[in-house]
Structures are given as C-alpha cells and as structure tokens.
Write an enzyme that holds these catalytic residues in place. Sequence first.
Site, PDB file in Angstrom:
ATOM      1  N   ASP A 132     -51.684 -23.904 -20.600  1.00 12.86           N
ATOM      2  CA  ASP A 132     -52.029 -25.407 -20.607  1.00 12.86           C
ATOM      3  C   ASP A 132     -52.705 -25.931 -19.250  1.00 12.86           C
ATOM      4  O   ASP A 132     -51.831 -25.694 -18.358  1.00 12.86           O
ATOM      5  CB  ASP A 132     -50.772 -26.135 -20.784  1.00 12.86           C
ATOM      6  N   HIS A 139     -55.282 -38.269 -15.476  1.00  9.67           N
ATOM      7  CA  HIS A 139     -53.784 -37.848 -15.865  1.00  9.67           C
ATOM      8  C   HIS A 139     -53.088 -37.570 -14.946  1.00  9.67           C
ATOM      9  O   HIS A 139     -51.906 -37.996 -14.553  1.00  9.67           O
ATOM     10  CB  HIS A 139     -53.905 -36.906 -16.922  1.00  9.67           C
ATOM     11  N   ARG A 148     -43.826 -38.133  -8.580  1.00  9.11           N
ATOM     12  CA  ARG A 148     -43.714 -37.865  -6.986  1.00  9.11           C
ATOM     13  C   ARG A 148     -44.629 -38.968  -6.340  1.00  9.11           C
ATOM     14  O   ARG A 148     -45.761 -39.037  -6.060  1.00  9.11           O
ATOM     15  CB  ARG A 148     -44.393 -36.694  -7.032  1.00  9.11           C
ATOM     16  N   GLU A 204     -49.370 -35.694 -26.330  1.00  9.73           N
ATOM     17  CA  GLU A 204     -50.531 -35.599 -25.118  1.00  9.73           C
ATOM     18  C   GLU A 204     -51.908 -35.233 -25.762  1.00  9.73           C
ATOM     19  O   GLU A 204     -51.728 -34.238 -26.547  1.00  9.73           O
ATOM     20  CB  GLU A 204     -50.228 -34.378 -24.036  1.00  9.73           C
ATOM     21  N   ASP A 238     -50.211 -31.647 -27.250  1.00 13.15           N
ATOM     22  CA  ASP A 238     -48.883 -31.196 -26.405  1.00 13.15           C
ATOM     23  C   ASP A 238     -47.765 -31.791 -26.314  1.00 13.15           C
ATOM     24  O   ASP A 238     -47.494 -32.405 -25.286  1.00 13.15           O
ATOM     25  CB  ASP A 238     -49.462 -30.592 -25.009  1.00 13.15           C
ATOM     26  N   TYR A 249     -38.283 -29.416 -14.531  1.00 16.92           N
ATOM     27  CA  TYR A 249     -39.447 -28.962 -14.161  1.00 16.92           C
ATOM     28  C   TYR A 249     -39.634 -28.513 -12.650  1.00 16.92           C
ATOM     29  O   TYR A 249     -40.461 -27.720 -12.416  1.00 16.92           O
ATOM     30  CB  TYR A 249     -40.495 -29.869 -14.548  1.00 16.92           C
ATOM     31  N   SER A 262     -46.470 -27.472 -30.300  1.00 21.24           N
ATOM     32  CA  SER A 262     -47.654 -27.909 -29.872  1.00 21.24           C
ATOM     33  C   SER A 262     -48.339 -27.954 -31.146  1.00 21.24           C
ATOM     34  O   SER A 262     -48.333 -27.195 -32.066  1.00 21.24           O
ATOM     35  CB  SER A 262     -48.400 -27.208 -28.875  1.00 21.24           C
ATOM     36  N   THR A 355     -53.655 -33.188 -20.558  1.00 17.75           N
ATOM     37  CA  THR A 355     -53.866 -34.486 -21.299  1.00 17.75           C
ATOM     38  C   THR A 355     -55.273 -35.072 -20.820  1.00 17.75           C
ATOM     39  O   THR A 355     -55.658 -34.956 -19.469  1.00 17.75           O
ATOM     40  CB  THR A 355     -52.648 -35.525 -20.812  1.00 17.75           C
TER      41      THR A 355
END
Lengths: 422, 422
Positions: A132, A139, A148, A204, A238, A249, A262, A355
């Site tokens: 991916d 995006h 962030r 997504e 997704d 993550y 997915s 995305t």
Amino acid sequence: MTEHYRKMKSWVPVDPDSGYTIHNLPFGIFSTPELSRRVGVAIGEYIIDMRMLARLEFLEALEIDTTVFNRPYLNDFIECGRDVWTKTRQILISLLKDTDDDSPLKPHFERVFLPRRRALMHTPIKCGDYTDFYSSLEHATNVGKMFRPDNPLMPNWRHMPVGYHGRASSIVTSGSEIMRPKGQVLPKGEEQPIFSPSRALDFELEMAFVVGKKTEMGESISVEQAREHIFGMVLFNDWSARDIQKWEYQPLGPFLGKSFASSMSPWVITMDALEPFRCAGPKQEPEVLDYLKERGHHHYDVNLSVEIRPGRYAELETVSRSNAKHLYWSISQQLAHQTVNGCNVNVGDIMASGTISGPTPDSCGSLLELTKGGQEPITFKDGQERTYLQDDDVVILRGFCEKDGIKVSFGHVRGIVTPTKQ
Amino acid sequence: MTEHYRKMKSWVPVDPDSGYTIHNLPFGIFSTPELSRRVGVAIGEYIIDMRMLARLEFLEALEIDTTVFNRPYLNDFIECGRDVWTKTRQILISLLKDTDDDSPLKPHFERVFLPRRRALMHTPIKCGDYTDFYSSLEHATNVGKMFRPDNPLMPNWRHMPVGYHGRASSIVTSGSEIMRPKGQVLPKGEEQPIFSPSRALDFELEMAFVVGKKTEMGESISVEQAREHIFGMVLFNDWSARDIQKWEYQPLGPFLGKSFASSMSPWVITMDALEPFRCAGPKQEPEVLDYLKERGHHHYDVNLSVEIRPGRYAELETVSRSNAKHLYWSISQQLAHQTVNGCNVNVGDIMASGTISGPTPDSCGSLLELTKGGQEPITFKDGQERTYLQDDDVVILRGFCEKDGIKVSFGHVRGIVTPTKQ
C-alpha cells in the site's frame, strides 16, 4: 486514440450509461449455480464465459493452454504474458465489433453470454504480496496534520513514493462483509490501553494495480518499463480502524488497524483499455532522483466517488468525489521504487495507491479527513450523522473514465460493516 | 519429558555433536541430481526420502494422499493438520528407534536414506504472508536509542507485540546470495537524498514460526490455542539496509530497507520436537490485556549464535551469542495479537520474532547494535574491521536446544553478500 477506435461499437447491446463497453472488456472471475469459478469478460449487461469461448475454438490463435480460463483466479491467464492479454483483447474486439458481416459468435450467443446479474463475482486475483503506497499529497498532508501536527509531511515524502507492506490474506471483493475489528485502543488522556471493538472504522478510497510479470531477486523495473509489467487496475478500499492504528503504528507502521480487510473491485481493467485516459500528473518539486524520472504521461484520469448508506434503511449518498489524476506519484514510479532495491515481484502482486484525496474538502478519500479526525460529523439527507462507520453501514467506491465519447467503467466495490464477533 | 523419551536412540548413526537426533526429525525440501524437489526428514548425516517411504507403504496409517510428500514445498503436508504431523513423527520414531527387534526399514536403507551432503536444500515453505515482530525488549531499546534518542521505547511496546508486514516474495533459504540493495539514502547533514548502494548492510538474528492451520476472516486465535496453529520453527535472517531504512521508515515503517531478502533455515523444527525446551519468558510489566495473558510457559530455550566470515579468504568467527528465551513476547502472544482483529491466517504464513538480542553486549543480534550504529567497528582475529557487511562477507546463524542429554538442532542459515548489480 484513433477515430476508428473511438467510433467502434459492439453488436452486443450496451446501455449508453454503461461503462462495460467494447473499449473496456475487463477480466474477472465469476460463477453461477451451474458454472464453477472461471474467467469472464464483461460487456454491457453480459459476461462472456471465456472457458466456453475457448471450447468453441475462438481462442486458438492465442496458442496457449486455454485451461487457464477455467481457473478460480486470473493469475494463470496473466502468467501467459502481455502479448496474450493484448491478443485476447483483439480477438474479443473482432468478435464483438459491429461490422457489416455478422460475428461468428452470434450463433453461440446463448452458450457464451450470460446475464451479469445471474453471476456471482469472486476475488479475481490470488494476491502474493500486497503493498500500500501513500501517494496522494493531499491525503498525506491532511492525515499528517492530525497524527503529527508539528510535522505533517515527512522530509522523505516528496522524494519517494512512501509505502508499506500490507496483509494479502484479507483481500476480498465486492459484497463482502467487513467485520468491525477489535483490538487495543488508547482512550483519550489515558496511559493504559483498553480492549475494545474499534470506534473509528473508516474506508479509504484507493486504486490498485495488479503485477502481470514477475522479476527475479536483484532485478529492478525502470519507470519506463513499468507499464509493461502491469496487467490492470481495480478500485480498492483499504478499510482502516483509526483508533487501533493510532495506538499501534509507531514505529513500524500500520498493522492490525488495516489487516482485518481490504476490498478490491471484481473487474480488472486492463492497461490497454486505460491507454486513452493517460494524463499528466502534478508537477513534482523538488526534482526526483533519476530512477523515478518519467518521460511522457504515467497518470490516469479516473473519476472516483464514495457512497455511504448510513444504516440498514437509509439511502446511498455520495460523500466524496475524487480523481486518480490527483495522485502525486504514478503507478510507474511506485513499481520502479518497489523494485529499485532488487525486491522481486510476482504475477498477482497488488499495489495500491493509498487514499486518493483531491484538493477540495469534498474530494477527501476517507472519513478521517472528511470529518477532520472525527471532530466534524457529516450529515446525511435523513438527518443521520456519522464521524466513523456504524454497523450495517454500506460503503461503495465507484470509478469510471470518459473521454471523447468513450467510457470505461471500473464498476464498483461494495462492503457492509457487520458487528464484532465476541 | 519421560525418561523413556529422553533415553530413546536411533539405529541410524548420529554423531554425539549432531542435533539431527531421533528427538528432532525436522522437515525440509530437498533435491538431488536424480530426485526432484520433495519432502525429507533429517536424521544424523542422512535425509529420509518421504516420498520413497510412502511408496514403500510405511505411511499407510496416515490415511492421507501421500503425494503431499512429492511437492516442492511443505505446505500441502502441513495442510493435512496437526494430527498427521504428530502421527508422521510417531511412525518415524517407531521406524528409527533402536530396539531389540530390527526395524522393517533396515532392508530398504539404500532406497530411503541419502547422505545429506549430496542433497540440495530448498526454501521449505511457500510463504503467503510474512509478519516481522519486534519482540525483544533489548533490541527495541538498543535500536530505539539510536533512531529516537529521546524516545527509545514507544508507549505501546510493553502492551503489545509490535509488528509489521514484511515482503514474502524475497524469502530464500540457506546458501542464497544476498545482493547488496541500492536505493535512496540521506547523507549525514544533507537535506537531499542520493541514490547509492547501501553502505550499512546488516543481518538480524531472528527465529520464525510457520503457521500450520488456517483461520477465516473474523476469527481470532487465543494465546492458549496458538501452539495448535503452529507447525514449527526456523532460524531467520532479516537482512536490513540501515541507511535505506533510516531515510524511508517514517511514518509507515520499514519497506525497501528490508524487502530485498530474508533467509530462513531449510529444516523446519516441529513444535513436538521443541516441546521439551519450553521455558518461562521474562516477567511482563505492566500486566498485559486479557487476550495476551498466558498460562504456563510459551517461550523456548534455543541457543543462538551468529558467525561472520569477513571476506573471501577469512575464517568464520562468532560475533554474537543469544537465546530465544530472552524474547519479551512469546510466539503464542504474537499469533494471538496477529489475529485478534479478525485477520485470517493461512498455512505457510511466516511470523518472525524480530531481532533477538540478549541482556549483554555480546548477545546483540545485529551489527547496528554490536557496532553502536556503525560507530564502533568489531575487529576480527585477522585484524579486519567491520561496522556493516562488505561484499563477499558470509553470515551464518545457528541454533540448537539441549536439555537433559537430548539435543535438537536448527542447523544453520547462511548468506553471502554479493555486489550491487548496476
């Protein structure tokens, strides 16, 4: 695109609104109560049973083992190589084209064509590895701001098509139920995670390409060779659990927030069918390294939309309209990057775009972006609101190309959210 | 472990130093100039040709289609299920055990047994999805300090076995050449990346398990069920290009810095063979969520080492000694975590541990750690120094279990670094 190609029509009835035209001829895997899973090609409201076409000896010129059309995935057909894909398309066009002479296929209509509504479509590709990418500047910037705020776009982003390996086992096709995943989430302001069904289930809007030619370890595919290695493209959802993703993550990237499912659309649109829709992508600044430099156009003008049916008794409403041409990185750059280190690819590998968000607020390709991280719900016509998806919600991605009077549809990919199993 | 089991010996000669004992009986895929790729079992200096064993009707009691032993990967045998693996092992033990009665296998020795040195070993598993975990506290802390000095261990680390999806296509076996990858790296102090062969090629000392039983989407495997879903374990070298990794890995995790190659050892050690070596893992603080809680022992006491031959004319030297029991997260917790969100797994999926570093400086499982990020070279007996690997360097991972006089070897996995192709 020649005038001759543009004006070509089929003797098979094709509704003017349908994108399953003679210019399209996508490949998929179907079954019916009578017929086992096999390769089909869509035209108008019909599917051409490629196994039957082979049995009637219309595909002799391919000079291949035509049992590849009698398989539960497209992979074996794709393995035959680009020349065979193109020749198959040429044979189909010659059989389907409306000319002064009657097509030799007409006498066999009942045996070869079956109504699409009677067929069940299956996941068309047995995916080896799934990558991916993260190729939309809009995006990456929108999401980066939320995850962030001080550092939305990483310094590497404009230098390479950033991507990660996804989970291949859970790629399904249109119509599949998407069970709400459960897992660890960190409640706001807390330091200890809890175990919970995801409360931030998202879609997504992506596209993906299917690798059509394998490479060996140590080989790299150049940007200019890349299209030769690609069989075709699909719509790709997704599905993402934002709360699980957010907690897990760092530092190694998305894992359980994505790996539960997915969805890919069932019809694979070939690169030959997409050729007329090639277009320029955004200007890339700063200039990219040599191995990512493109000559000519490697983007595709594909109109995309997302529809949601909020709950069992509601109506479908469009929540986003975007276009694949907005992507910063092209599929050719993605494949060149994936292999530049010598990583081998196989037929059936799937590489998704990330995305696809456009420059306007209504072109965002995820609820994360549309609702500003779940802060501003979207309101449907019946008054219902959504930040993230609820059980029984349906999400449909659609895509089509249109130019100079010809239309090529990607059809759609649909998923319905079901409750977590306890 | 019963006294009877412990004392069991084979009539096939097994060197006292060999770990290919009657207690081991690992499965692999071999070929010779005369024999095509097929399933074999190692004992002493021999391989048992399982196809021949089936043809001689020694495996009738399995009541399976024994052509699964005549395949180029173990997957089809593994698909037969846990009962068949265990029964196969029991049959082998009964045929190989030294008893008062002569084994009915002895008259067929020449047909069934072949010297291991005559066989070529192949990648034993056709891997569907490959996951790499990050389960060593010492490794995560050591690396975290270098990549993120202010934030070495992420807040999620002690709550879940952090992992990411790796590239399945480039998993190879012992003896493979590992081409130095090329790609984008950011020279120190610069803001623009350059394109270059990696100057920071590293190994990672890992172990991996092979999934033996598939699940459907939506299902989860509990910690206590997990071992039932695992076929066996191997040594695993997750080759890493640190310079490529460093520039690319934010925010979506490792990609091209890892995807060029991973090496697995050719013999898969079954969970039955590993059962006597189960042991306690480190205490987990804070307490983990319920779905990760273990009863009993889920760790394995496997002695591990890394040897490097620095250049073509040098000798092998051990650069690290570690043990799988140091891992913070167990394989059962890894598999439970992987599936807790409903992600389906397939037979042949491979899940690696992440680098297994121990608590002492000489137990670090990567050059990144051994050389403190390339700052402090290690010196070999012939005076050569290495921060990272050079072309022609050989890396060998070894592993074995030993307890109460019984020994089970993982053998080794060897890779040789070759120059970048231009």
